[in-house]
Design a protein around this motif. Structure first.
Motif, PDB file in Angstrom:
ATOM      1  N   LEU A   1      -9.908  50.447  17.860  1.00 27.30           N
ATOM      2  CA  LEU A   1     -10.335  49.056  18.039  1.00 27.30           C
ATOM      3  C   LEU A   1      -9.523  48.038  17.246  1.00 27.30           C
ATOM      4  O   LEU A   1      -8.979  47.090  17.802  1.00 27.30           O
ATOM      5  CB  LEU A   1     -11.814  48.916  17.633  1.00 27.30           C
ATOM      6  CG  LEU A   1     -12.826  49.655  18.495  1.00 27.30           C
ATOM      7  CD1 LEU A   1     -14.203  49.552  17.870  1.00 27.30           C
ATOM      8  CD2 LEU A   1     -12.845  49.072  19.891  1.00 27.30           C
TER       9      LEU A   1
ATOM     10  N   ARG B   1      -5.674  46.870  17.768  1.00 29.57           N
ATOM     11  CA  ARG B   1      -5.314  45.965  18.865  1.00 29.57           C
ATOM     12  C   ARG B   1      -5.265  44.514  18.441  1.00 29.57           C
ATOM     13  O   ARG B   1      -4.728  43.679  19.158  1.00 29.57           O
ATOM     14  CB  ARG B   1      -6.350  46.073  19.984  1.00 29.57           C
ATOM     15  CG  ARG B   1      -6.438  47.424  20.629  1.00 29.57           C
ATOM     16  CD  ARG B   1      -7.807  47.548  21.271  1.00 29.57           C
ATOM     17  NE  ARG B   1      -7.970  48.858  21.883  1.00 29.57           N
ATOM     18  CZ  ARG B   1      -7.817  49.081  23.180  1.00 29.57           C
ATOM     19  NH1 ARG B   1      -7.528  48.081  23.978  1.00 29.57           N
ATOM     20  NH2 ARG B   1      -7.967  50.282  23.661  1.00 29.57           N
ATOM     21  N   LEU B   2      -5.884  44.202  17.299  1.00 34.19           N
ATOM     22  CA  LEU B   2      -6.059  42.791  16.957  1.00 34.19           C
ATOM     23  C   LEU B   2      -5.089  42.303  15.906  1.00 34.19           C
ATOM     24  O   LEU B   2      -5.108  41.135  15.538  1.00 34.19           O
ATOM     25  CB  LEU B   2      -7.495  42.560  16.476  1.00 34.19           C
ATOM     26  CG  LEU B   2      -8.547  42.971  17.494  1.00 34.19           C
ATOM     27  CD1 LEU B   2      -9.927  42.916  16.888  1.00 34.19           C
ATOM     28  CD2 LEU B   2      -8.473  42.070  18.711  1.00 34.19           C
TER      29      LEU B   2
ATOM     30  N   LEU C   1     -14.980  41.061  15.926  1.00 29.90           N
ATOM     31  CA  LEU C   1     -15.093  42.465  16.313  1.00 29.90           C
ATOM     32  C   LEU C   1     -15.832  43.266  15.248  1.00 29.90           C
ATOM     33  O   LEU C   1     -16.765  44.012  15.561  1.00 29.90           O
ATOM     34  CB  LEU C   1     -13.698  43.056  16.540  1.00 29.90           C
ATOM     35  CG  LEU C   1     -13.757  44.499  17.012  1.00 29.90           C
ATOM     36  CD1 LEU C   1     -13.326  44.580  18.465  1.00 29.90           C
ATOM     37  CD2 LEU C   1     -12.894  45.409  16.189  1.00 29.90           C
TER      38      LEU C   1
ATOM     39  N   LEU D   1     -19.346  45.256  15.314  1.00 26.02           N
ATOM     40  CA  LEU D   1     -19.444  46.644  14.857  1.00 26.02           C
ATOM     41  C   LEU D   1     -20.566  46.803  13.837  1.00 26.02           C
ATOM     42  O   LEU D   1     -21.307  47.792  13.864  1.00 26.02           O
ATOM     43  CB  LEU D   1     -18.131  47.064  14.187  1.00 26.02           C
ATOM     44  CG  LEU D   1     -17.073  47.728  15.029  1.00 26.02           C
ATOM     45  CD1 LEU D   1     -15.896  48.095  14.137  1.00 26.02           C
ATOM     46  CD2 LEU D   1     -17.641  48.981  15.664  1.00 26.02           C
TER      47      LEU D   1
ATOM     48  N   GLY E   1     -24.014  43.568  19.625  1.00 25.70           N
ATOM     49  CA  GLY E   1     -22.811  43.994  18.920  1.00 25.70           C
ATOM     50  C   GLY E   1     -21.730  44.433  19.886  1.00 25.70           C
ATOM     51  O   GLY E   1     -20.560  44.043  19.774  1.00 25.70           O
ATOM     52  N   LEU E   2     -22.131  45.216  20.872  1.00 32.71           N
ATOM     53  CA  LEU E   2     -21.191  45.691  21.893  1.00 32.71           C
ATOM     54  C   LEU E   2     -20.598  44.508  22.657  1.00 32.71           C
ATOM     55  O   LEU E   2     -19.408  44.466  22.968  1.00 32.71           O
ATOM     56  CB  LEU E   2     -21.917  46.638  22.845  1.00 32.71           C
ATOM     57  CG  LEU E   2     -21.059  47.330  23.893  1.00 32.71           C
ATOM     58  CD1 LEU E   2     -20.105  48.292  23.221  1.00 32.71           C
ATOM     59  CD2 LEU E   2     -21.918  48.075  24.900  1.00 32.71           C
TER      60      LEU E   2
ATOM     61  N   PHE F   1     -20.112  41.508  21.506  1.00 31.33           N
ATOM     62  CA  PHE F   1     -19.082  40.927  20.641  1.00 31.33           C
ATOM     63  C   PHE F   1     -17.766  41.677  20.813  1.00 31.33           C
ATOM     64  O   PHE F   1     -16.712  41.089  21.015  1.00 31.33           O
ATOM     65  CB  PHE F   1     -19.498  41.030  19.166  1.00 31.33           C
ATOM     66  CG  PHE F   1     -20.334  39.883  18.661  1.00 31.33           C
ATOM     67  CD1 PHE F   1     -21.524  39.567  19.273  1.00 31.33           C
ATOM     68  CD2 PHE F   1     -19.935  39.153  17.564  1.00 31.33           C
ATOM     69  CE1 PHE F   1     -22.306  38.531  18.805  1.00 31.33           C
ATOM     70  CE2 PHE F   1     -20.701  38.105  17.090  1.00 31.33           C
ATOM     71  CZ  PHE F   1     -21.886  37.792  17.708  1.00 31.33           C
ATOM     72  N   VAL F   2     -17.850  43.013  20.716  1.00 26.89           N
ATOM     73  CA  VAL F   2     -16.642  43.837  20.759  1.00 26.89           C
ATOM     74  C   VAL F   2     -15.938  43.665  22.100  1.00 26.89           C
ATOM     75  O   VAL F   2     -14.718  43.476  22.162  1.00 26.89           O
ATOM     76  CB  VAL F   2     -17.004  45.314  20.503  1.00 26.89           C
ATOM     77  CG1 VAL F   2     -15.800  46.211  20.746  1.00 26.89           C
ATOM     78  CG2 VAL F   2     -17.527  45.493  19.086  1.00 26.89           C
TER      79      VAL F   2
ATOM     80  N   VAL G   1     -14.168  40.265  22.473  1.00 22.70           N
ATOM     81  CA  VAL G   1     -12.934  40.188  21.685  1.00 22.70           C
ATOM     82  C   VAL G   1     -11.818  40.974  22.369  1.00 22.70           C
ATOM     83  O   VAL G   1     -10.676  40.518  22.447  1.00 22.70           O
ATOM     84  CB  VAL G   1     -13.181  40.711  20.262  1.00 22.70           C
ATOM     85  CG1 VAL G   1     -11.867  40.907  19.535  1.00 22.70           C
ATOM     86  CG2 VAL G   1     -14.070  39.757  19.495  1.00 22.70           C
ATOM     87  N   LEU G   2     -12.151  42.165  22.891  1.00 24.28           N
ATOM     88  CA  LEU G   2     -11.113  43.022  23.448  1.00 24.28           C
ATOM     89  C   LEU G   2     -10.644  42.551  24.826  1.00 24.28           C
ATOM     90  O   LEU G   2      -9.465  42.587  25.132  1.00 24.28           O
ATOM     91  CB  LEU G   2     -11.613  44.462  23.544  1.00 24.28           C
ATOM     92  CG  LEU G   2     -11.804  45.182  22.210  1.00 24.28           C
ATOM     93  CD1 LEU G   2     -12.291  46.592  22.449  1.00 24.28           C
ATOM     94  CD2 LEU G   2     -10.514  45.201  21.406  1.00 24.28           C
TER      95      LEU G   2
END
Lengths: 289, 317
Positions: free
Chosen positions: A82, A85-86, A97, A101, B293-294, B296-297, B300-301
């Motif tokens: 994860l 990538r940033l 992110l 998490l 939370g997921l 958010f992830v 971002v991705l």
């Protein structure tokens, strides 16, 4: 009164040791990768719960040795899948992110181990006070302080004497040059992240022995760790260590005289540092701007 | 020429949707109070975006000022004077004072460090609300007060009785706040903020006092967030210590990102999606935290430019 103050100073030192352990890991990741790892408290909780589940099989000492390593491996995977990538993108994204998490880890531990506080058993001989005059000086507390000191000593040895450590420090100063000199920066950042998470996992096992286990166990430690980094000085690991211990003792002493302000005092300290010396106590010149 | 026309059409469409929202939100499974919540949180996200998207400064502690607004209005009505407008003004005033002081301490910090310090300072207000039990209600929040009718001298307007009246009360204040921000962004001051965002060093070489501009932008942003906070408390007749906490700040940031940080209206779209989704998920599952939370992830991705960014890219290609 003296005993009370002594008790709170010692208590503050223990809390400060936790802050320092957390903040050192955060600071290493921040310096090399420019990522604020919001999920650091979550990794602490993972370390604590792994130790809880491992203790019946391999005992307290086994768990103390293994759980932080397992946590670090999870950290390596998270970085690999994860966070990598940033890099090089707006720091906002890595913040968001790791923020997400943190939510997922907290809820995940609650789902797997339940919301109630679980007891974490430590060996009997560690749990008893060392002397009747200083009832607060249980073997476990002394043991924690010693272990943190040894760990921090080992960390600084790694950073100053091993090739990996020297590369991490060099990369924190100027990653581009380190990369040009032929160091694989991807692996370096990966290992650095794992090292930081190892410290969080270790802090988690130790905290579990003192506070018991809760899914939110890491939440109370993460904000003070930010403060420790800022008070100690951006970019300076010795500063982070000093900052952690300092704010721990400060909140311990404040608890004697004005208990309800024991949390707020560290933020006041941060404000003062920013006002008088914006780069922090041991911070390098020019890191701020 | 074409783009200004497009923009005017978009503006008209957005205002038309906002003005009629209570009448159509029922058809898509919502209710009037949810519409009010969307508008209030959209105001918070758009105010944050004034700093985040248009000045390029990363604040992760805006919940503190949102919460100060909420407690400010609640405590004024409960302890000081039974007046809703006074409460709103007090909430905004206290937040402005706090933001002005903290702003001077942090204007020299940048990017991640700015974010870290704003989060950490935000916690101070959380602890005050949490610890000062006798006055703030501590963990239980501030209750025992309610939104009072507006007194115009010639007559009273009961904004609390009907969700519909309250919605238009919120929308009116939203329009004023958003209008001021839009005007500011068009002014030379706003253009200077954009210059700082694009290239701070160059702006500094041009003689722009960068720190002063960032401080002003921070203050404006915090004051409008606190207005949103007061409205949120008035909507719930309650102030919650959670309003001040860092996870609330994260929610505002994700709303801005989800909608599109580089767009004026983006955060409104982000807030609408976020509020509706949160409302839905928390009614469906106990593990809503994991889903948020997921969320958010995944954003971002896979969705870092937000809805508006995606639309613009589609339009360009």
């Amino acid at each position: 009164m003296t005993q009370l103050i002594l008790f709170n100073v010692f208590n503050g030192l223990i809390i400060g040791a936790f802050y320092a352990l957390m903040a050192l890991g955060l600071s290493m990741i921040l310096n090399l990768s420019g990522v604020i790892n919001f999920a650091h408290g979550g990794f602490l909780a993972i370390g604590a719960y792994l130790a809880y589940s491992l203790t019946p099989y391999i005992g307290f000492w086994g768990a103390l040795a293994v759980a932080p390593i397992l946590t670090a491996i999870i950290g390596l995977l998270v970085e690999r899948v994860l966070i990598r990538r940033l890099y090089g993108r707006d720091p906002l994204y890595s913040l968001l992110l790791t923020f997400g998490l943190a939510f997922m880890i907290e809820d995940g531990t609650r789902y797997l181990w339940g919301p109630e506080t679980l007891p974490f058993t430590i060996p009997d001989w560690l749990a008893s006070p060392l002397s009747s005059d200083f009832f607060f000086l249980t073997g476990y507390r002394v043991f924690m302080v010693v272990l943190v000191l040894v760990t921090v000593g080992a960390l600084f040895l790694v950073l100053n004497r091993t090739r990996l450590g020297i590369r991490i420090r060099a990369g924190s100063d100027d990653l581009e040059t380190v990369s040009v000199l032929g160091v694989n920066v991807r692996i370096l950042r990966n290992l650095n992240f794992g090292l930081g998470i190892y410290l969080a996992g270790l802090a988690g096992v130790l905290a579990a022995g003192m506070l018991g286990l809760q899914p939110t166990i890491g939440n109370e430690l993460i904000m003070p760790s930010f403060v420790a980094i800022i008070v100690g000085g951006l970019g300076s690991l010795p500063g982070t260590l000093l900052g952690g211990l300092l704010i721990g003792v400060a909140s311990g002493v404040t608890a004697v005289f004005f208990p309800s302000a024991s949390e707020a005092v560290i933020y006041v300290m941060m404000g003062l540092v920013l006002l008088i010396r914006p780069r922090g106590l041991l911070g390098e010149e020019g890191r701020v701007l | 020429m074409n783009s200004t026309l497009n923009r005017q059409i978009a503006n008209a469409l957005i205002w038309a949707l906002l003005l009629t929202m209570p009448y159509w939100i029922g058809f898509v499974g919502g209710y009037t109070s949810l519409a009010s919540r969307v508008v209030v949180l959209a105001l918070a996200a758009m105010s944050l975006n004034f700093l985040l998207g248009f000045t390029g400064v990363l604040s992760f502690g805006h919940a503190a000022y949102f919460g100060i607004g909420a407690y400010g209005v609640g405590m004024t009505i409960k302890y000081l004077a039974p007046s809703t407008p006074l409460g709103i003004l007090v909430g905004m005033g206290v937040a402005a004072a706090a933001a002005a002081i903290i702003g001077t301490l942090i204007v020299r910090l940048r990017s991640v460090y700015f974010a870290m310090v704003t989060i950490a300072f935000g916690q101070v207000f959380y602890f005050i609300a949490y610890r000062w039990n006798a006055v703030t209600g501590g963990d239980d929040g501030l209750s025992g007060w309610r939104t009072l009718p507006l007194d115009f001298g010639i007559g009273k307007l009961d904004i609390a009785g009907q969700p519909l009246t309250f919605y238009y009360f919120v929308l009116a204040l939203f329009a004023v706040a958003v209008g001021i921000m839009a005007l500011l962004l068009r002014s030379p001051f706003g253009r200077t903020l954009l210059a700082i965002r694009e290239n701070e060093r160059r702006a500094r070489f041009l003689g722009i006092p960068v720190e002063q501009h960032i401080w002003m932008s921070w203050l404006i942003s915090c004051v409008f967030v606190s207005l949103a906070g007061t409205l949120y408390a008035l909507l719930n007749n309650f102030a919650d210590p959670h309003d001040l906490r860092w996870d609330q700040s994260g929610d505002f940031v994700i709303m801005a990102v989800l909608g599109g940080m580089r767009s004026f209206w983006g955060p409104l779209i982000g807030a609408a999606i976020f509020v509706v989704l949160q409302d839905y998920i928390s009614s469906q599952t106990e593990n809503w935290m994991s889903f948020i939370g997921l969320f958010f992830v995944l954003i971002v991705l896979f969705f870092p430019r937000g809805v508006v960014g995606l639309l613009r890219r589609k339009a360009a290609s």
